[in-house]
Design a protein around this motif. Structure first.
Motif, PDB file in Angstrom:
ATOM      1  N   LEU A 233       0.876  -1.221   0.006  1.00 52.70           N
ATOM      2  CA  LEU A 233       0.092   0.001  -0.075  1.00 52.70           C
ATOM      3  C   LEU A 233       0.792   1.281  -0.127  1.00 52.70           C
ATOM      4  O   LEU A 233       0.876   1.852   1.048  1.00 52.70           O
ATOM      5  CB  LEU A 233      -0.796   0.102   1.335  1.00 52.70           C
ATOM      6  N   PRO A 234       1.536   1.451  -0.823  1.00 52.55           N
ATOM      7  CA  PRO A 234       2.441   2.618  -1.237  1.00 52.55           C
ATOM      8  C   PRO A 234       1.723   3.886  -1.247  1.00 52.55           C
ATOM      9  O   PRO A 234       0.580   3.952  -1.579  1.00 52.55           O
ATOM     10  CB  PRO A 234       3.285   2.444  -2.291  1.00 52.55           C
ATOM     11  N   ASP A 235       2.291   5.025  -0.825  1.00 51.66           N
ATOM     12  CA  ASP A 235       1.744   6.435  -0.789  1.00 51.66           C
ATOM     13  C   ASP A 235       0.258   6.603  -0.247  1.00 51.66           C
ATOM     14  O   ASP A 235      -0.642   6.997  -0.681  1.00 51.66           O
ATOM     15  CB  ASP A 235       1.391   6.846  -2.375  1.00 51.66           C
ATOM     16  N   THR A 236       0.105   5.449   1.089  1.00 55.41           N
ATOM     17  CA  THR A 236      -1.235   5.873   1.526  1.00 55.41           C
ATOM     18  C   THR A 236      -0.782   6.271   3.075  1.00 55.41           C
ATOM     19  O   THR A 236       0.483   6.319   3.507  1.00 55.41           O
ATOM     20  CB  THR A 236      -1.550   4.399   1.900  1.00 55.41           C
ATOM     21  N   PRO A 237      -1.717   6.749   3.819  1.00 52.80           N
ATOM     22  CA  PRO A 237      -1.550   7.278   5.266  1.00 52.80           C
ATOM     23  C   PRO A 237      -0.856   5.923   6.181  1.00 52.80           C
ATOM     24  O   PRO A 237       0.027   6.385   7.017  1.00 52.80           O
ATOM     25  CB  PRO A 237      -2.848   7.576   5.713  1.00 52.80           C
ATOM     26  N   LEU A 238      -1.429   4.986   5.886  1.00 52.56           N
ATOM     27  CA  LEU A 238      -1.074   3.685   6.680  1.00 52.56           C
ATOM     28  C   LEU A 238       0.727   3.451   6.382  1.00 52.56           C
ATOM     29  O   LEU A 238       1.418   3.445   7.275  1.00 52.56           O
ATOM     30  CB  LEU A 238      -1.666   2.442   6.387  1.00 52.56           C
ATOM     31  N   ALA A 239       0.992   3.456   5.204  1.00 53.08           N
ATOM     32  CA  ALA A 239       2.566   3.339   4.601  1.00 53.08           C
ATOM     33  C   ALA A 239       3.125   4.601   5.464  1.00 53.08           C
ATOM     34  O   ALA A 239       4.421   4.439   5.951  1.00 53.08           O
ATOM     35  CB  ALA A 239       2.619   3.338   3.263  1.00 53.08           C
ATOM     36  N   ALA A 289       4.037   9.504   1.195  1.00 53.56           N
ATOM     37  CA  ALA A 289       2.713   9.381   1.583  1.00 53.56           C
ATOM     38  C   ALA A 289       1.850  10.715   1.634  1.00 53.56           C
ATOM     39  O   ALA A 289       0.774  10.816   1.747  1.00 53.56           O
ATOM     40  CB  ALA A 289       2.537   8.467   2.687  1.00 53.56           C
ATOM     41  N   ALA A 290       2.785  11.601   2.094  1.00 53.67           N
ATOM     42  CA  ALA A 290       1.975  12.863   2.430  1.00 53.67           C
ATOM     43  C   ALA A 290       2.076  13.874   1.009  1.00 53.67           C
ATOM     44  O   ALA A 290       1.643  14.921   1.465  1.00 53.67           O
ATOM     45  CB  ALA A 290       2.666  13.657   3.711  1.00 53.67           C
ATOM     46  N   ALA A 293       6.973  14.207  -1.429  1.00 55.39           N
ATOM     47  CA  ALA A 293       8.025  13.503  -2.397  1.00 55.39           C
ATOM     48  C   ALA A 293       7.508  12.634  -3.511  1.00 55.39           C
ATOM     49  O   ALA A 293       6.592  12.304  -3.281  1.00 55.39           O
ATOM     50  CB  ALA A 293       9.021  12.940  -1.342  1.00 55.39           C
ATOM     51  N   GLY A 294       8.243  12.717  -4.285  1.00 55.80           N
ATOM     52  CA  GLY A 294       7.589  11.583  -5.406  1.00 55.80           C
ATOM     53  C   GLY A 294       7.731  10.280  -5.146  1.00 55.80           C
ATOM     54  O   GLY A 294       8.463   9.938  -4.245  1.00 55.80           O
ATOM     55  N   PRO A 295       6.988   9.453  -5.739  1.00 54.35           N
ATOM     56  CA  PRO A 295       6.826   8.036  -5.600  1.00 54.35           C
ATOM     57  C   PRO A 295       8.137   7.277  -5.699  1.00 54.35           C
ATOM     58  O   PRO A 295       8.140   6.027  -5.005  1.00 54.35           O
ATOM     59  CB  PRO A 295       5.600   7.438  -6.057  1.00 54.35           C
ATOM     60  N   ASP A 296       9.086   7.800  -6.468  1.00 54.83           N
ATOM     61  CA  ASP A 296      10.174   7.084  -6.786  1.00 54.83           C
ATOM     62  C   ASP A 296      11.479   7.403  -5.917  1.00 54.83           C
ATOM     63  O   ASP A 296      12.424   6.717  -5.808  1.00 54.83           O
ATOM     64  CB  ASP A 296      10.323   7.363  -8.366  1.00 54.83           C
ATOM     65  N   VAL A 297      11.231   8.180  -5.050  1.00 55.38           N
ATOM     66  CA  VAL A 297      12.268   8.691  -4.057  1.00 55.38           C
ATOM     67  C   VAL A 297      12.617   7.618  -3.161  1.00 55.38           C
ATOM     68  O   VAL A 297      13.720   7.151  -2.840  1.00 55.38           O
ATOM     69  CB  VAL A 297      11.862  10.109  -3.194  1.00 55.38           C
TER      70      VAL A 297
END
Length: 406
Positions: A233-239, A289-290, A293-297
């Motif tokens: 679950l990338p880029d989610t509040p839980l992550a 997630a917030a 930053a980009g998802p690939d960072v």
């Protein structure tokens, strides 16, 4: 490591670290320029993967797997007390690794399933050979190291399947990265404070790194949870929440190892700096997630910074010690490590121009390639010969700690 008197073959195949560290370094020199040219459309790869997916796969399951194999085949004899795997078995295993790299690059006229069959054989053989040695030596407590390595093999299978079914990799690339990070949390969390303690003791220091205890187990557990959530679950509040908690814990773990006290030993300080990339990677997961930053960072901080940095530092130390050299980095090896970390930072800039207008991606490729060229120039002659080990019979005693810490 010193070559035992009953071994008469080439020095390259006298110990597991030699062929696989050398292969990993040489591969690292060529794979990034090849990807860069393919990414820019200047060359075409003939394998079953798009250029970006080939690049990701080969860094995890090509380069990363080679370093893991080199470490394990050096560590296992010290765990079990058995003779090391050497000679033809090592040469055959190296041939499997090379065949996988050639198959992924399109050197063989094979369908995707044929490429998969060749590529997966290396990690499967590593698992089988390590399991045989551990069971034969009745070293049951170290069987646990086979779990992440077996999962790495499964992640490789999943990578091939995901690219063929979905057109690109997603879950499996994060899973492969996460498994290598887990190995660093587990193994690095043993060897870094151990080496630091030894160095501080010789320096006459009063305060020592805190020994492995329940807090370290908590850090590994929290890090594992954060990595699993990031994979699924990338880029989610839980992550973000799980990663933020893991980052704080691992910063605390690192602070207990007294890394700043080792600043006079660049070879030792490298291990601390490389481990720092793990909590920074978790911070980037929380930032992504917030939306900061980009998802690939996270992939690049984990991949180039943590995995690249730690594997370089470990290859240096193991190669120096096991070939009878003094545990001193010197300017070339120090520059190599610094360039790897600079590659991680440059890659975060992406398309933004940096040094003399060169974009971050291009600059990262240059830094990485030069780093491994320096590393290979320095280490390759030592991996191919054993002259210094013959002059320093006690060198093995100084370095077996790296293999006893799991």
């Amino acid at each position: 490591m010193t070559i035992r008197s009953d071994y008469r073959g080439p020095a390259l195949f006298s110990g597991g670290f030699r062929p696989f560290f050398l292969a990993a370094m040489l591969f690292a020199i060529g794979v990034i320029p090849a990807w860069y040219l393919a990414w820019r459309g200047e060359i075409a790869l003939g394998g079953p993967f798009p250029a970006v997916d080939w690049h990701i796969h080969e860094m995890i399951f090509g380069y990363g797997a080679a370093v893991v194999a080199g470490f394990l085949f050096t560590a296992v004899p010290n765990w079990t007390g058995r003779l090391p795997t050497r000679g033809w078995p090592l040469a055959g295993l190296l041939a499997l690794w090379v065949a996988g790299r050639l198959a992924l690059a399109g050197a063989f006229p094979l369908p995707p399933t044929g490429v998969l069959a060749i590529d997966q054989a290396f990690l499967l053989a590593v698992v089988a050979m390590i399991a045989r040695e551990i069971v034969a030596g009745k070293n049951w407590r170290n069987l646990k190291v086979l779990v992440p390595v077996t999962l790495l093999w499964a992640a490789n299978l999943a990578f091939h399947a995901e690219v063929q079914l979905e057109g690109t990799c997603d879950l499996s690339r994060r899973a492969g990265t996460a498994l290598l990070i887990f190995l660093i949390m587990l193994i690095g969390g043993r060897i870094v404070p151990s080496f630091t303690r030894n160095w501080l003791a010789k320096a006459g220091a009063q305060r020592m790194p805190v020994p492995f205890n329940r807090f370290d187990g908590l850090c590994i557990g929290a890090g594992t949870i954060a990595l699993v959530v990031w994979c699924v679950l990338p880029d989610t509040p839980l992550a973000g929440f799980a990663a933020a908690a893991a980052a704080g814990l691992h910063l605390g773990r690192l602070a207990r190892w007294r890394g700043m006290a080792s600043w006079r030993s660049p070879l030792l300080l490298m291990l601390h700096a490389a481990y720092l990339m793990i909590p920074l990677g978790f911070v980037s997961v929380a930032a992504a997630a917030a939306g900061l930053a980009g998802p690939d960072v996270p992939s690049h901080l984990f991949g180039i910074g943590a995995i690249g940095g730690m594997t370089v530092a470990v290859m240096m130390r193991a190669s120096l010690g096991h070939t009878g050299r003094n545990l001193v980095a010197g300017p070339w090896l120090t520059a190599s490590f610094v360039l790897v970390l600079l590659a991680a930072l440059a890659r975060l800039a992406g398309y933004e121009p940096l040094l003399k207008g060169i974009d971050g991606i291009s600059l990262a490729a240059v830094f990485w390639t030069v780093a491994f060229a320096l590393l290979a120039t320095r280490l390759a002659p030592w991996l191919l010969t054993d002259k210094a080990a013959a002059r320093a019979p006690n060198a093995r005693v100084r370095t077996t700690a790296i293999n006893r810490q799991i």
